[in-house]
Write a protein that holds these residues in place. Structure first.
Motif, PDB file in Angstrom:
ATOM      1  N   GLY A 149       1.101  -1.051   0.025  1.00 55.22           N
ATOM      2  CA  GLY A 149       0.280  -0.421   0.211  1.00 55.22           C
ATOM      3  C   GLY A 149       0.904   1.271  -0.066  1.00 55.22           C
ATOM      4  O   GLY A 149       2.270   1.437   0.651  1.00 55.22           O
ATOM      5  N   LEU A 150       0.787   2.679  -0.748  1.00 55.04           N
ATOM      6  CA  LEU A 150       1.716   3.551  -1.009  1.00 55.04           C
ATOM      7  C   LEU A 150      -0.059   4.787  -0.110  1.00 55.04           C
ATOM      8  O   LEU A 150      -0.716   4.327  -0.721  1.00 55.04           O
ATOM      9  CB  LEU A 150       1.863   3.966  -2.133  1.00 55.04           C
ATOM     10  CG  LEU A 150       2.531   5.036  -1.739  1.00 55.04           C
ATOM     11  CD1 LEU A 150       4.117   5.302  -1.296  1.00 55.04           C
ATOM     12  CD2 LEU A 150       2.695   5.200  -3.616  1.00 55.04           C
ATOM     13  N   MET A 151       0.015   5.526   0.826  1.00 56.89           N
ATOM     14  CA  MET A 151      -0.782   7.140   1.201  1.00 56.89           C
ATOM     15  C   MET A 151       0.045   8.186   1.232  1.00 56.89           C
ATOM     16  O   MET A 151       1.165   7.836   1.857  1.00 56.89           O
ATOM     17  CB  MET A 151      -0.949   6.160   2.662  1.00 56.89           C
ATOM     18  CG  MET A 151      -1.646   7.830   2.811  1.00 56.89           C
ATOM     19  SD  MET A 151      -2.933   6.545   4.607  1.00 56.89           S
ATOM     20  CE  MET A 151      -2.818   8.376   5.173  1.00 56.89           C
ATOM     21  N   GLU A 152      -0.300   8.536   0.568  1.00 52.82           N
ATOM     22  CA  GLU A 152      -0.204  10.402   0.615  1.00 52.82           C
ATOM     23  C   GLU A 152      -0.783  10.985   1.417  1.00 52.82           C
ATOM     24  O   GLU A 152      -1.848  11.095   1.002  1.00 52.82           O
ATOM     25  CB  GLU A 152      -0.193  10.821  -1.384  1.00 52.82           C
ATOM     26  CG  GLU A 152       1.034   9.928  -2.031  1.00 52.82           C
ATOM     27  CD  GLU A 152       1.065  10.896  -3.409  1.00 52.82           C
ATOM     28  OE1 GLU A 152       0.914  11.304  -3.847  1.00 52.82           O
ATOM     29  OE2 GLU A 152       1.278   9.907  -4.522  1.00 52.82           O
ATOM     30  N   VAL A 153      -0.156  11.530   1.602  1.00 45.77           N
ATOM     31  CA  VAL A 153      -0.763  12.583   2.862  1.00 45.77           C
ATOM     32  C   VAL A 153      -0.449  14.182   2.289  1.00 45.77           C
ATOM     33  O   VAL A 153       1.169  14.687   2.173  1.00 45.77           O
ATOM     34  CB  VAL A 153      -0.250  12.337   3.817  1.00 45.77           C
ATOM     35  CG1 VAL A 153      -0.884  13.317   5.017  1.00 45.77           C
ATOM     36  CG2 VAL A 153      -0.903  11.036   4.525  1.00 45.77           C
ATOM     37  N   GLU A 178      -0.161   8.024   9.424  1.00 56.39           N
ATOM     38  CA  GLU A 178       0.098   9.519   9.826  1.00 56.39           C
ATOM     39  C   GLU A 178       1.523   9.135  10.112  1.00 56.39           C
ATOM     40  O   GLU A 178       2.084   9.950   9.297  1.00 56.39           O
ATOM     41  CB  GLU A 178      -0.884  10.188  10.307  1.00 56.39           C
ATOM     42  CG  GLU A 178      -2.905  10.010   9.801  1.00 56.39           C
ATOM     43  CD  GLU A 178      -2.509   8.786  11.207  1.00 56.39           C
ATOM     44  OE1 GLU A 178      -2.472   8.313  10.722  1.00 56.39           O
ATOM     45  OE2 GLU A 178      -4.689   9.491  11.116  1.00 56.39           O
ATOM     46  N   GLY A 179       1.642   9.082  11.337  1.00 61.22           N
ATOM     47  CA  GLY A 179       3.011   8.929  11.420  1.00 61.22           C
ATOM     48  C   GLY A 179       4.391   8.623  10.704  1.00 61.22           C
ATOM     49  O   GLY A 179       4.997   9.390  11.000  1.00 61.22           O
ATOM     50  N   THR A 180       3.573   6.972  10.098  1.00 65.80           N
ATOM     51  CA  THR A 180       4.937   7.011  10.269  1.00 65.80           C
ATOM     52  C   THR A 180       5.176   7.910   8.691  1.00 65.80           C
ATOM     53  O   THR A 180       6.550   7.822   8.152  1.00 65.80           O
ATOM     54  CB  THR A 180       4.961   5.759   9.630  1.00 65.80           C
ATOM     55  OG1 THR A 180       3.797   4.914   9.271  1.00 65.80           O
ATOM     56  CG2 THR A 180       4.976   4.981  10.723  1.00 65.80           C
ATOM     57  N   CYS A 181       4.113   7.869   7.657  1.00 68.24           N
ATOM     58  CA  CYS A 181       4.327   8.529   6.597  1.00 68.24           C
ATOM     59  C   CYS A 181       5.240   9.744   6.627  1.00 68.24           C
ATOM     60  O   CYS A 181       5.305  10.265   5.055  1.00 68.24           O
ATOM     61  CB  CYS A 181       3.014   8.586   5.341  1.00 68.24           C
ATOM     62  SG  CYS A 181       1.939   8.051   6.606  1.00 68.24           S
ATOM     63  N   TRP A 182       4.717  11.064   7.614  1.00 66.03           N
ATOM     64  CA  TRP A 182       5.027  12.488   7.459  1.00 66.03           C
ATOM     65  C   TRP A 182       6.338  11.845   8.475  1.00 66.03           C
ATOM     66  O   TRP A 182       7.205  12.818   8.089  1.00 66.03           O
ATOM     67  CB  TRP A 182       4.233  12.603   8.597  1.00 66.03           C
ATOM     68  CG  TRP A 182       3.132  12.768   7.793  1.00 66.03           C
ATOM     69  CD1 TRP A 182       2.133  12.872   6.818  1.00 66.03           C
ATOM     70  CD2 TRP A 182       1.738  14.342   8.571  1.00 66.03           C
ATOM     71  NE1 TRP A 182       0.819  12.941   6.336  1.00 66.03           N
ATOM     72  CE2 TRP A 182       1.119  13.891   7.693  1.00 66.03           C
ATOM     73  CE3 TRP A 182       2.045  14.301  10.064  1.00 66.03           C
ATOM     74  CZ2 TRP A 182       0.046  14.822   8.031  1.00 66.03           C
ATOM     75  CZ3 TRP A 182       0.486  14.947  10.367  1.00 66.03           C
ATOM     76  CH2 TRP A 182       0.014  15.540   9.285  1.00 66.03           C
ATOM     77  N   ILE A 183       7.376  10.868   8.850  1.00 64.57           N
ATOM     78  CA  ILE A 183       8.710  10.783   9.681  1.00 64.57           C
ATOM     79  C   ILE A 183       9.254  10.844   8.154  1.00 64.57           C
ATOM     80  O   ILE A 183       9.633  10.200   7.184  1.00 64.57           O
ATOM     81  CB  ILE A 183       8.393   9.986  10.840  1.00 64.57           C
ATOM     82  CG1 ILE A 183       7.971  10.223  11.744  1.00 64.57           C
ATOM     83  CG2 ILE A 183       9.996   9.462  10.104  1.00 64.57           C
ATOM     84  CD1 ILE A 183       8.200   8.943  12.499  1.00 64.57           C
TER      85      ILE A 183
END
Ligand SMILES: NC(=O)c1ccc[n+]([C@@H]2O[C@H](COP(=O)([O-])OP(=O)(O)OC[C@H]3O[C@@H](n4cnc5c(N)ncnc54)[C@H](O)[C@@H]3O)[C@@H](O)[C@H]2O)c1
Length: 183
Positions: A149-153, A178-183
């Motif tokens: 999965g790939l999530m773009e925020v 959220e936490g991990t994709c922002w880091i």
């Protein structure tokens, strides 16, 4: 009418409050809680409800039917177990807890108390995800052995201090998107 206490007046609480406006005929917000007094007071002023910095105060209030817990991850277990033991129904922001043992403790406490426990995995209700689920569930792709999965925020690159600490955030992309994709 469900009398609700919101615990945690941070970023996601704004979305919760927006939903409460829409569901205003079913919910009444009667308490807000935050250790940050200013944050609690601001929401309380806006909603005309009571505020406190100690979530245990709202658990002592017999008028509270349900709590909405939107606090850092490492506090979820303590708050959810205490809420269940006080007989409050629970909406708990994801992830449930930072360890499997704590998640099991929350479920056991809710079962014992006979309260509703819902964890806020809101993406599960989005049409695209439901469709994906149905496509996998009806077997047309066989038995999955790997999911990618790939999530773009697109949002502010803001991380609250607790989101940078493994012991408070917990770990893994599936665990805390959220936490991990922002880091
Ligand atoms: N479902 C989603 O799409 C989504 C999106 C963002 C966040 N979340 C989840 O919502 C929760 C909160 O995240 P956030 O981004 O709002 O974090 P945040 O840091 O912005 O807000 C957390 C709030 O909790 C308060 N708090 C801390 N300790 C407390 C205590 N002991 N008692 C009462 N209040 C306390 C903080 O002061 C802060 O205002 C997390 O579980 C997070 O994963 C979900």
């Amino acid at each position: 009418m469900i009398h609700l206490a919101l615990i945690g007046c941070g970023s996601i609480s704004r979305d919760h409050l927006m939903a409460l406006r829409v569901l205003g005929d079913r919910f009444r917000l009667i308490w807000v809680v935050d250790v940050d007094e200013e944050a609690a007071r601001r929401v309380a002023d806006e909603w005309g409800c009571r505020w406190t910095t100690d979530y245990r105060r709202v658990l002592e209030d017999p008028r509270v039917d349900a709590v909405d817990i939107a606090t850092p991850h490492h506090l979820h277990a303590e708050m959810a177990v205490a809420s269940a033991e006080a007989g409050k129904h629970i909406f708990l922001e994801k992830p449930m807890a930072t360890t499997l043992e704590d998640a099991d403790r929350i479920i056991a406490a809710a079962d014992r108390a006979g309260v509703v426990l819902m964890v806020g995995y809101v993406f599960r209700y989005r049409p695209a995800f439901r469709r994906l689920h149905d496509m996998v569930a009806d077997g047309r792709y066989g038995r999955p052995f790997l999911a990618h999965g790939l999530m773009e925020v697109y949002g502010p690159h803001f991380l609250a201090p607790w989101m940078k600490r493994k012991d408070q955030l917990g770990g893994g992309a599936l665990f805390s998107a959220e936490g991990t994709c922002w880091i």
